[in-house]
Design a protein around this motif. Structure first.
Motif, PDB file in Angstrom:
ATOM      1  N   VAL A 127       0.846  -1.198   0.000  1.00  8.20           N
ATOM      2  CA  VAL A 127       0.000   0.000   0.000  1.00  8.20           C
ATOM      3  C   VAL A 127       0.877   1.242   0.000  1.00  8.20           C
ATOM      4  N   HIS A 128       1.878   1.255   0.881  1.00 13.45           N
ATOM      5  CA  HIS A 128       2.770   2.417   0.984  1.00 13.45           C
ATOM      6  C   HIS A 128       3.503   2.670  -0.333  1.00 13.45           C
ATOM      7  N   LYS A 129       3.956   1.615  -0.999  1.00 21.84           N
ATOM      8  CA  LYS A 129       4.640   1.765  -2.289  1.00 21.84           C
ATOM      9  C   LYS A 129       3.701   2.363  -3.340  1.00 21.84           C
ATOM     10  N   GLU A 130       2.477   1.843  -3.370  1.00 21.68           N
ATOM     11  CA  GLU A 130       1.514   2.312  -4.361  1.00 21.68           C
ATOM     12  C   GLU A 130       1.091   3.750  -4.097  1.00 21.68           C
ATOM     13  N   ASP A 178       2.843  12.408   7.884  1.00 21.41           N
ATOM     14  CA  ASP A 178       4.302  12.503   7.870  1.00 21.41           C
ATOM     15  C   ASP A 178       4.908  11.750   6.684  1.00 21.41           C
ATOM     16  N   LYS A 179       4.276  10.649   6.259  1.00 21.15           N
ATOM     17  CA  LYS A 179       4.806   9.866   5.141  1.00 21.15           C
ATOM     18  C   LYS A 179       4.320  10.358   3.780  1.00 21.15           C
ATOM     19  N   PHE A 180       3.141  10.970   3.766  1.00 14.02           N
ATOM     20  CA  PHE A 180       2.528  11.356   2.488  1.00 14.02           C
ATOM     21  C   PHE A 180       2.014  12.799   2.551  1.00 14.02           C
ATOM     22  N   SER A 181       2.926  13.737   2.771  1.00 14.46           N
ATOM     23  CA  SER A 181       2.529  15.132   2.975  1.00 14.46           C
ATOM     24  C   SER A 181       1.875  15.736   1.729  1.00 14.46           C
ATOM     25  N   PHE A 182       2.336  15.337   0.530  1.00 18.14           N
ATOM     26  CA  PHE A 182       1.761  15.911  -0.692  1.00 18.14           C
ATOM     27  C   PHE A 182       0.356  15.384  -0.942  1.00 18.14           C
ATOM     28  N   LEU A 183       0.117  14.112  -0.627  1.00 18.73           N
ATOM     29  CA  LEU A 183      -1.251  13.587  -0.738  1.00 18.73           C
ATOM     30  C   LEU A 183      -2.162  14.289   0.258  1.00 18.73           C
TER      31      LEU A 183
END
Length: 222
Positions: A127-130, A178-183
């Motif tokens: 999921v994190h990769k996708e 923290d991991k996906f700030s742009f999303l």
């Protein structure tokens, strides 16, 4: 005589909601018909005899099924406020990412919630990769298509608003700031669009609905 547009949908379906959003963004008048998927209407079965599911768009008596197909049909039929890019390459890439979300991301999310132990860990990593691949597509832009909401944004609503509920139900870290700030920035911009908010299911009711789905899927997988 104007166009007759009907949409067979279900309030908690991400696929139905994306079609509604496209119709609203284009200002198309339509009749919405809510379906009970445990007791499907004869009209739904008549208009979608192959898959027998929502959404189904009926335009002047012609029925179109499958949300990605419906989105393209809407864009080709009503030219105002285009949701797909005009450039052929950009258009192809939008289709690619729409399919990526439906064929990859949604399935991986499902497995991450349903499975346990090592299988769950592996699917969370996937999921994190996708999601990182998706994030790279929106990085530096307001929306996936550029300055305005478009096809990929409409399809990706399932990531924007459904994943949060899955996280809460499963107690998992799938999409974190923290991991996906742009999303997260993109989700914030979506929330500023009136039509988007009109198409979001009531949160608490939606949460309980998804919780029941997850519990049934987990019991069925054992």
């Amino acid at each position: 005589m104007g166009d007759e547009v009907k949409l067979f949908g279900m309030w908690a379906s991400a696929f139905s909601r994306r079609v509604e959003l496209a119709l609203k963004l284009k200002g198309i008048q339509y009749e919405y018909i809510e379906e009970d998927l445990s007791n499907k209407s004869d009209l739904l079965l008549k208009n979608n005899p192959v898959h027998k599911k929502v959404p189904v768009l009926v335009h002047n008596g012609n029925s179109i099924a499958e949300s990605l197909v419906i989105l393209e049909y809407i864009d080709e039929t009503w030219k105002v406020n285009p949701i797909l890019p005009q450039d052929p390459y950009a258009r192809a890439m939008a289709r690619f990412w729409g399919r990526f979300i439906d064929e990859k991301v949604i399935g991986t999310l499902h497995r991450a919630i349903i499975f346990e132990g090592k299988e769950q860990e592996e699917n969370i990593k996937e999921v994190h990769k996708e999601l990182k691949l998706l994030e790279n597509e929106v990085k530096g832009k307001d929306f996936f298509g550029g300055d305005t909401i478009g096809y990929v944004d409409i399809v990706a609503q399932v990531v924007a608003f459904w994943v949060e509920l899955l996280q809460e139900i499963g107690g998992l870290e799938l999409l974190t700031k923290d991991k996906f700030s742009f999303l997260y920035e993109w989700i914030g911009k979506l929330q500023n669009i009136e039509a988007v908010n009109e198409c979001r299911p009531p949160r608490e009711k939606h949460l309980e609905y998804i919780r029941a789905l997850v519990e049934n899927a987990k019991s069925g997988s054992k």
